[in-house]
Enzyme design. Structure first.
Site, PDB file in Angstrom:
ATOM      1  NE  ARG A  92      10.063 -44.156  15.843  1.00  0.00           N
ATOM      2  CZ  ARG A  92      11.096 -43.381  15.703  1.00  0.00           C
ATOM      3  NH1 ARG A  92      11.197 -42.645  14.622  1.00  0.00           N
ATOM      4  NH2 ARG A  92      12.013 -43.305  16.624  1.00  0.00           N
ATOM      5  N   GLY A 125       3.619 -42.822  13.876  1.00  0.00           N
ATOM      6  CA  GLY A 125       4.179 -44.003  13.239  1.00  0.00           C
ATOM      7  C   GLY A 125       5.221 -43.704  12.171  1.00  0.00           C
ATOM      8  NE  ARG A 175      16.219 -51.269  14.515  1.00  0.00           N
ATOM      9  CZ  ARG A 175      15.838 -50.499  15.540  1.00  0.00           C
ATOM     10  NH1 ARG A 175      16.477 -49.384  15.813  1.00  0.00           N
ATOM     11  NH2 ARG A 175      14.807 -50.835  16.269  1.00  0.00           N
ATOM     12  CG  ASP A 251      12.067 -48.910  25.598  1.00  0.00           C
ATOM     13  OD1 ASP A 251      12.283 -48.440  26.727  1.00  0.00           O
ATOM     14  OD2 ASP A 251      11.980 -48.218  24.577  1.00  0.00           O
ATOM     15  CG  ASN A 252      15.604 -47.684  23.353  1.00  0.00           C
ATOM     16  OD1 ASN A 252      14.816 -48.246  22.596  1.00  0.00           O
ATOM     17  ND2 ASN A 252      15.523 -46.404  23.639  1.00  0.00           N
ATOM     18  CG  ASP A 261      15.799 -47.651  19.203  1.00  0.00           C
ATOM     19  OD1 ASP A 261      15.709 -48.042  18.021  1.00  0.00           O
ATOM     20  OD2 ASP A 261      14.825 -47.599  19.972  1.00  0.00           O
TER      21      ASP A 261
HETATM   22  P1  AMP Z   1      12.376 -44.877  21.107  1.00  0.00           P
HETATM   23  O1  AMP Z   1      12.701 -43.821  22.114  1.00  0.00           O
HETATM   24  O2  AMP Z   1      12.592 -44.481  19.686  1.00  0.00           O
HETATM   25  O3  AMP Z   1      13.012 -46.173  21.446  1.00  0.00           O
HETATM   26  O4  AMP Z   1      10.786 -45.092  21.198  1.00  0.00           O
HETATM   27  C1  AMP Z   1      10.116 -45.344  22.400  1.00  0.00           C
HETATM   28  C2  AMP Z   1       8.716 -45.838  22.121  1.00  0.00           C
HETATM   29  O5  AMP Z   1       7.954 -44.840  21.446  1.00  0.00           O
HETATM   30  C3  AMP Z   1       8.643 -47.073  21.251  1.00  0.00           C
HETATM   31  O6  AMP Z   1       7.582 -47.866  21.722  1.00  0.00           O
HETATM   32  C4  AMP Z   1       8.359 -46.505  19.879  1.00  0.00           C
HETATM   33  O7  AMP Z   1       7.728 -47.441  19.040  1.00  0.00           O
HETATM   34  C5  AMP Z   1       7.467 -45.339  20.212  1.00  0.00           C
HETATM   35  N1  AMP Z   1       7.544 -44.275  19.199  1.00  0.00           N
HETATM   36  C6  AMP Z   1       8.590 -43.460  18.966  1.00  0.00           C
HETATM   37  N2  AMP Z   1       8.309 -42.614  17.967  1.00  0.00           N
HETATM   38  C7  AMP Z   1       7.055 -42.898  17.525  1.00  0.00           C
HETATM   39  C8  AMP Z   1       6.196 -42.377  16.507  1.00  0.00           C
HETATM   40  N3  AMP Z   1       6.580 -41.370  15.717  1.00  0.00           N
HETATM   41  N4  AMP Z   1       4.977 -42.939  16.372  1.00  0.00           N
HETATM   42  C9  AMP Z   1       4.574 -43.952  17.164  1.00  0.00           C
HETATM   43  N5  AMP Z   1       5.332 -44.479  18.126  1.00  0.00           N
HETATM   44  C10 AMP Z   1       6.559 -43.971  18.325  1.00  0.00           C
HETATM   45 MG    MG Z   2      13.345 -47.953  21.061  1.00  0.00          MG
END
Ligand code: AMP
Ligand code: MG
Length: 490
Positions: A92, A125, A175, A251-252, A261
């Site tokens: 997203r 997304g 960001r 990944d963070n 994040d």
């Molecule tokens: P995050 O925990 O925010 O770092 O996200 C972990 C993974 O989930 C990353 O690959 C993000 O791009 C994906 N992600 C989180 N929220 C969404 C969303 N609403 N739609 C699509 N992908 C998401």
């Molecule tokens: Mg992330």
């Protein structure tokens, strides 16, 4: 309209094939500018408010292309709560490109919440307004607290609604980051592309973040060392501030050493090493006190991704990498101790300082002491006596001997108490984003009232000097529930 200021140089797209997919943001229905960071825009040499709110809203939501940008969704992998996911990526988010500032510094501009991408899996997304504002405020607070962090440039409401257990307005956050390279970027290259791609990514990361190390005899090893150092410094700062990231998945974790994040993150209210806020962290993997342990675990994942390249550069490099990670706790501890010395008003170094600092934390366990205010109270106690500190504690008698020990330690480096107290107050914040107050402000903002959010943003952007009228920002809300839960900001 001033577009002359956009100076993109999109090296990621030129140099790292296979690690991104060119993609466009979803065009928003009715973009409306909610927040714009004038100071940051000026620092980056980007057009400011003179461009007009409508124009800024269009640029920072995907309604109008940002001149010179080449939007792309980045590919990465990651260990999520310990489980390897080989194919993640910007589900997203979109990298708009790299801005080169008038001073020659390079920063990524990235959208979050700009619609589905090839990496979205089941996600929509989108980003709700509340979590976008939350990231904006916490990242700006972290920057003001001197923590390496991504920054926030703008929040634009898209005019659409999204469903997260209940309806929310949707938004796009812009960001700014030193880069969006993560440990997960290396895991992706190692898993899907092989050693040459890892080496290319490694050289790219060094050129962006540690150009001097491009001359190192074993460049992948040099990168591992630099990331281990940057992350040790970062996590030490988190620990000194009582910050709990909440989702330290690989990944963070950035290669630059910036915090990234701000989802279910929180600041400690009352101190406890086992404190967990995130609703999704059921095992306490990312609890406050676990953060240095998990940081090192994450660095092992980076080492795994780099190991073939390290070995190819020089066979002895593998042993050096092993030793580096084995000794990482000492490296972390040195950063932590530097932070704690400053928090406790110590300018010189003595052998017992580590024990003095550690014993304070051990003794605070169970005292229901407000983490942030405890350090402000210690500074006040220098001029007003033990009672100010005692007021933070459930059982002051248990801390009295420690207080006396601290006084004895201070006597080894005599200094006017008011001068020392001022030095402590300059590193121990008074205003942090208080969890419950922040959530209340986000709720009000989603309902159309930005005033509580703006007030809090002002306070946490100047966190150290007391200001009349800001008293509410420096305390746990009296009507708050004893244990706050945060939700992943998706
Ligand atoms: P995050 O925990 O925010 O770092 O996200 C972990 C993974 O989930 C990353 O690959 C993000 O791009 C994906 N992600 C989180 N929220 C969404 C969303 N609403 N739609 C699509 N992908 C998401
Ligand atoms: Mg992330």
């Amino acid at each position: 309209m001033n577009t002359a200021a956009w100076t993109f140089d999109n090296s990621f797209l030129r140099e790292l094939p296979g690690l991104f997919t060119p993609w466009q943001a979803e065009v928003p229905k009715a973009p409306k500018l909610v927040l714009f960071n004038d100071a940051l825009a000026a620092q980056l040499g980007l057009p400011g408010r003179e461009a007009g709110g409508a124009q800024l809203a269009e640029w920072y939501s995907g309604a109008a292309p940002v001149p010179g940008s080449e939007p792309a969704a980045l590919a990465y992998a990651g260990h999520q709560f310990g489980q390897f996911n080989p194919t993640m990526g910007d589900g997203r988010a979109l990298l708009l490109g790299e801005i080169v500032t008038p001073g020659g510094a390079r920063f990524d501009l990235q959208f979050k919440g700009s619609g589905r991408t090839p990496y979205s899996r089941g996600g929509d997304g989108m980003c709700a307004l509340g979590p976008a504002l939350r990231e904006y405020l916490v990242s700006e607070a972290m920057a003001a607290l001197g923590v390496p962090t991504t920054r926030s440039l703008a929040v634009v409401a898209t005019g659409s609604g999204i469903w997260r257990e209940q309806p929310h307005p949707a938004a796009v956050l812009t960001r700014v980051a030193a880069s969006h390279l993560r440990i997960g970027s290396f895991e992706f290259a190692a898993t899907h592309q092989g050693r040459e791609a890892v080496e290319r990514l490694c050289d790219y990361a060094l050129a962006r973040h540690h150009p001097a190390l491009l001359d190192a005899p074993n460049r992948p090893l040099a990168l591992l060392g630099a990331v281990a150092e940057a992350q040790a410094r970062l996590v030490a700062k988190w620990m000194a501030l009582g910050f709990v990231h909440g989702v330290m998945n690989t990944d963070n974790v950035t290669i630059s050493g910036e915090s990234i994040d701000y989802g279910p993150c929180a600041f400690l209210d009352t101190y406890s090493a086992g404190e967990v806020f995130s609703s999704i962290d059921r095992q306490g993997r990312y609890a406050y006190g676990q953060q240095p342990v998990v940081c090192r675990w994450n660095l092992y994942q980076l080492a795994s991704a780099l190991i073939e390249a390290i070995a190819a550069a020089d066979g002895a490099g593998v042993e050096t990498a092993r030793a580096l990670l084995e000794d990482w706790p000492l490296r972390y501890r040195a950063h932590w101790l530097r932070e704690l010395r400053a928090k406790l008003g110590l300018a010189t170094e003595h052998d017992d300082d580590d024990a003095l600092a550690q014993d304070l934390f051990s003794l605070l366990e169970g005292q229901q002491a407000d983490f942030t205010m405890t350090f402000r109270a210690l500074a006040s106690a220098l001029t007003q006596g033990f009672d100010v500190f005692a007021a933070q504690l459930l059982e002051p008698d248990k801390l009295q001997p420690w207080f006396a020990r601290w006084q004895g330690r201070l006597a080894l480096e005599p200094l006017d108490p008011a001068v020392r107290a001022a030095a402590m107050d300059a590193v121990n914040p008074l205003y942090i984003p208080r969890n419950q107050r922040l959530d209340a402000a986000l709720g009000a903002a989603e309902a159309g009232d930005l005033a509580p959010f703006s007030g809090m943003l002002a306070a946490v952007s100047q966190p150290n000097a007391a200001q009349p009228g800001w008293e509410d920002y420096s305390a746990i809300p009296a009507d708050g529930s004893p244990h706050h839960v945060t939700f992943c900001g998706t």
